[in-house]
Design a protein around this motif. Structure first.
Motif, PDB file in Angstrom:
ATOM      1  N   TYR A  36      27.448  21.765 -29.717  1.00  0.00           N
ATOM      2  CA  TYR A  36      26.685  20.851 -29.182  1.00  0.00           C
ATOM      3  C   TYR A  36      25.874  21.430 -29.619  1.00  0.00           C
ATOM      4  O   TYR A  36      24.715  22.759 -29.414  1.00  0.00           O
ATOM      5  CB  TYR A  36      27.800  20.832 -28.021  1.00  0.00           C
ATOM      6  CG  TYR A  36      28.761  20.275 -27.664  1.00  0.00           C
ATOM      7  CD1 TYR A  36      29.492  21.356 -27.652  1.00  0.00           C
ATOM      8  CD2 TYR A  36      28.713  19.194 -27.378  1.00  0.00           C
ATOM      9  CE1 TYR A  36      30.856  20.975 -27.610  1.00  0.00           C
ATOM     10  CE2 TYR A  36      29.853  18.026 -26.623  1.00  0.00           C
ATOM     11  CZ  TYR A  36      31.531  19.152 -27.200  1.00  0.00           C
ATOM     12  OH  TYR A  36      32.423  18.340 -27.113  1.00  0.00           O
ATOM     13  N   GLN A  38      21.865  21.588 -27.132  1.00  0.00           N
ATOM     14  CA  GLN A  38      21.018  21.038 -25.913  1.00  0.00           C
ATOM     15  C   GLN A  38      19.361  20.904 -25.698  1.00  0.00           C
ATOM     16  O   GLN A  38      18.802  22.234 -26.085  1.00  0.00           O
ATOM     17  CB  GLN A  38      21.592  22.524 -25.020  1.00  0.00           C
ATOM     18  CG  GLN A  38      20.957  21.993 -23.100  1.00  0.00           C
ATOM     19  CD  GLN A  38      21.206  22.972 -22.104  1.00  0.00           C
ATOM     20  OE1 GLN A  38      21.342  23.884 -22.733  1.00  0.00           O
ATOM     21  NE2 GLN A  38      21.612  22.779 -21.396  1.00  0.00           N
ATOM     22  N   ASN A  41      15.643  20.459 -21.143  1.00  0.00           N
ATOM     23  CA  ASN A  41      16.171  19.478 -19.451  1.00  0.00           C
ATOM     24  C   ASN A  41      16.907  18.077 -19.713  1.00  0.00           C
ATOM     25  O   ASN A  41      16.312  17.816 -19.084  1.00  0.00           O
ATOM     26  CB  ASN A  41      14.657  18.964 -18.883  1.00  0.00           C
ATOM     27  CG  ASN A  41      13.659  20.035 -18.822  1.00  0.00           C
ATOM     28  OD1 ASN A  41      13.958  20.760 -17.584  1.00  0.00           O
ATOM     29  ND2 ASN A  41      12.157  19.689 -19.435  1.00  0.00           N
ATOM     30  N   ARG A  42      17.764  18.620 -20.392  1.00  0.00           N
ATOM     31  CA  ARG A  42      18.665  17.752 -20.743  1.00  0.00           C
ATOM     32  C   ARG A  42      20.443  18.395 -20.843  1.00  0.00           C
ATOM     33  O   ARG A  42      20.377  19.345 -21.132  1.00  0.00           O
ATOM     34  CB  ARG A  42      19.045  17.472 -22.833  1.00  0.00           C
ATOM     35  CG  ARG A  42      17.626  16.653 -22.829  1.00  0.00           C
ATOM     36  CD  ARG A  42      17.018  15.468 -22.034  1.00  0.00           C
ATOM     37  NE  ARG A  42      18.174  14.322 -22.533  1.00  0.00           N
ATOM     38  CZ  ARG A  42      17.453  13.366 -23.593  1.00  0.00           C
ATOM     39  NH1 ARG A  42      16.971  13.328 -24.254  1.00  0.00           N
ATOM     40  NH2 ARG A  42      18.806  12.788 -24.035  1.00  0.00           N
ATOM     41  N   GLY A  43      21.263  17.470 -21.412  1.00  0.00           N
ATOM     42  CA  GLY A  43      22.811  18.083 -21.197  1.00  0.00           C
ATOM     43  C   GLY A  43      23.456  17.949 -22.874  1.00  0.00           C
ATOM     44  O   GLY A  43      22.094  17.723 -23.500  1.00  0.00           O
ATOM     45  N   LEU A  44      24.266  18.465 -22.583  1.00  0.00           N
ATOM     46  CA  LEU A  44      24.754  19.321 -24.068  1.00  0.00           C
ATOM     47  C   LEU A  44      25.080  18.077 -24.625  1.00  0.00           C
ATOM     48  O   LEU A  44      25.689  17.135 -24.028  1.00  0.00           O
ATOM     49  CB  LEU A  44      25.861  20.403 -23.795  1.00  0.00           C
ATOM     50  CG  LEU A  44      25.584  21.135 -24.316  1.00  0.00           C
ATOM     51  CD1 LEU A  44      24.933  21.653 -22.477  1.00  0.00           C
ATOM     52  CD2 LEU A  44      27.081  22.179 -24.284  1.00  0.00           C
ATOM     53  N   PHE A  46      27.036  16.773 -28.106  1.00  0.00           N
ATOM     54  CA  PHE A  46      28.063  16.863 -28.874  1.00  0.00           C
ATOM     55  C   PHE A  46      27.259  15.764 -30.914  1.00  0.00           C
ATOM     56  O   PHE A  46      26.318  15.716 -30.909  1.00  0.00           O
ATOM     57  CB  PHE A  46      29.057  15.469 -28.969  1.00  0.00           C
ATOM     58  CG  PHE A  46      30.133  15.421 -30.249  1.00  0.00           C
ATOM     59  CD1 PHE A  46      29.921  14.832 -31.888  1.00  0.00           C
ATOM     60  CD2 PHE A  46      31.240  16.390 -30.366  1.00  0.00           C
ATOM     61  CE1 PHE A  46      30.763  14.794 -32.598  1.00  0.00           C
ATOM     62  CE2 PHE A  46      32.292  16.645 -31.205  1.00  0.00           C
ATOM     63  CZ  PHE A  46      31.272  15.334 -32.468  1.00  0.00           C
ATOM     64  N   LEU A  88      18.975  24.796 -27.863  1.00  0.00           N
ATOM     65  CA  LEU A  88      20.202  25.266 -27.851  1.00  0.00           C
ATOM     66  C   LEU A  88      21.131  25.267 -28.278  1.00  0.00           C
ATOM     67  O   LEU A  88      21.315  23.902 -28.084  1.00  0.00           O
ATOM     68  CB  LEU A  88      20.260  26.249 -26.441  1.00  0.00           C
ATOM     69  CG  LEU A  88      21.028  27.221 -25.519  1.00  0.00           C
ATOM     70  CD1 LEU A  88      20.601  28.586 -25.981  1.00  0.00           C
ATOM     71  CD2 LEU A  88      21.015  26.865 -23.674  1.00  0.00           C
ATOM     72  N   PHE A  90      25.315  25.205 -28.950  1.00  0.00           N
ATOM     73  CA  PHE A  90      26.416  25.920 -28.028  1.00  0.00           C
ATOM     74  C   PHE A  90      27.807  25.402 -29.240  1.00  0.00           C
ATOM     75  O   PHE A  90      27.873  24.357 -30.433  1.00  0.00           O
ATOM     76  CB  PHE A  90      27.206  25.373 -27.587  1.00  0.00           C
ATOM     77  CG  PHE A  90      26.212  25.662 -26.111  1.00  0.00           C
ATOM     78  CD1 PHE A  90      25.026  25.040 -25.652  1.00  0.00           C
ATOM     79  CD2 PHE A  90      26.836  26.774 -25.052  1.00  0.00           C
ATOM     80  CE1 PHE A  90      24.029  25.480 -24.322  1.00  0.00           C
ATOM     81  CE2 PHE A  90      25.711  27.373 -24.302  1.00  0.00           C
ATOM     82  CZ  PHE A  90      24.069  26.569 -24.213  1.00  0.00           C
ATOM     83  N   GLY A 110      25.567  30.337 -26.231  1.00  0.00           N
ATOM     84  CA  GLY A 110      24.443  30.028 -26.667  1.00  0.00           C
ATOM     85  C   GLY A 110      23.487  30.210 -27.487  1.00  0.00           C
ATOM     86  O   GLY A 110      23.494  31.890 -27.685  1.00  0.00           O
TER      87      GLY A 110
END
Lengths: 117, 114
Positions: A36, A38, A41-44, A46, A88, A90, A110
Motif C-alpha cells: 500500500y 500513503q 494527508n491521505r489514507g492508504l 492499494f 510512505l 506499507f 512503513g
C-alpha cells in the motif's frame, strides 16, 4: 503467527534511478502479500498483491514486486523513480494456514520513500 | 464522493472527554476495521467487524469501543480520552466475497488529546 518487517525507515533515490523498498515476512502457511502507498494527508491506497502464480507482480503507477519464497521477501520495485512517488509505503501479510485464516493482515511499520529531483 | 468517509478529519479534545469518530462507506463491503497509525509503529488494529452483529477486538482495543450501526457505518469511541491516544485513525473496509483483494481506506482522522 504472522509478521512482516520493513527494515528501512527511509529510502532515498534520485529521480530516474531504480528504486527498491524491502519487505520480509513470516507465516505458518501460504502468504498473501500486499503493498500500500500513503501520500501526505491521505489514507492508504492499494498498490498490488501476491496471492499465487507468477512471482513478479505488477501493480499501479508502474510499481512491481517480486515474491521470493526461499528468502521470505516481497520487495517493491520500480525501474525509474519519479519525484511524485515520494510517499510512505506499507507492506502487509496475511497467513493462510491449511486450517484457514481470519483474513486480517498484519502491516509493516512503513518505509518513507524520498525521490530527489 | 469518497468510497470510505471519515468524520471529523481533525479533532482536538481535552483529556477525559468522550469522543466519537465516525466512518461510513459506499463500497457495499461487509467488513470494516479501525486502525491507529503512529510514527514508527505503522498501523495497529483496534477493532474489526465482519458483519453488523459481529465485533472483534484487535491488538490495541483497551480504551476504545466501537459500534456497527449498519453495514455501511462503523464508529469508534474513546470513552475517556488520554494524551497517548493522540494519533491518526483510519477506517478501512474489505469484501468477504473477495477477501484477497485488499482494503479500501478512508482519508483518516487526526486526533489530538491535550
Amino acid at each position: 503467527a504472522q509478521s512482516v518487517a520493513q527494515p528501512e525507515d527511509q529510502v532515498n533515490v534520485a529521480e530516474g534511478n531504480p528504486l527498491t523498498v524491502k519487505c520480509t515476512y513470516s507465516v505458518s502457511g501460504n502468504p498473501y502479500l500486499f503493498w500500500y502507498v500513503q501520500y501526505p494527508n491521505r489514507g492508504l491506497q492499494f498498490l498490488l498483491k501476491y496471492i499465487t502464480g507468477d512471482n513478479l507482480v505488477k501493480g499501479s503507477y508502474g510499481f512491481e514486486a517480486e515474491f521470493n519464497k526461499s528468502q521470505t521477501s516481497f520487495h517493491l520495485k520500480k525501474p525509474s523513480a519519479l519525484v511524485s512517488d515520494s510517499a510512505l509505503y506499507f507492506c502487509a501479510v496475511r497467513d493462510m494456514p491449511p486450517s484457514g485464516g481470519s483474513y486480517i493482515p498484519t502491516f509493516g511499520r512503513g518505509t518513507s520513500l524520498i525521490v530527489h529531483p | 464522493d469518497a468510497d470510505v468517509t471519515q468524520t471529523p478529519r481533525n479533532r482536538i479534545t481535552k483529556t477525559g472527554k468522550r469522543i466519537m469518530l465516525e466512518c461510513s462507506q459506499t463500497k457495499g463491503h461487509d467488513r470494516m476495521y479501525w486502525y491507529r497509525q503512529d510514527p514508527g509503529l505503522g498501523l495497529r488494529l483496534i477493532y474489526y467487524s465482519f458483519d453488523v452483529k459481529d465485533i472483534n477486538k484487535g491488538e490495541i482495543s483497551d480504551g476504545y469501543s466501537v459500534s456497527r450501526q449498519a453495514q455501511a457505518k462503523f464508529s469508534l469511541s474513546l470513552e475517556s480520552a488520554i494524551p497517548n491516544q493522540t494519533a491518526l485513525y483510519f477506517c478501512a473496509t474489505s469484501d468477504s466475497v473477495d477477501p484477497n483483494y485488499g482494503y479500501t481506506f478512508g482519508s483518516g482522522t487526526r486526533l489530538t488529546v491535550v
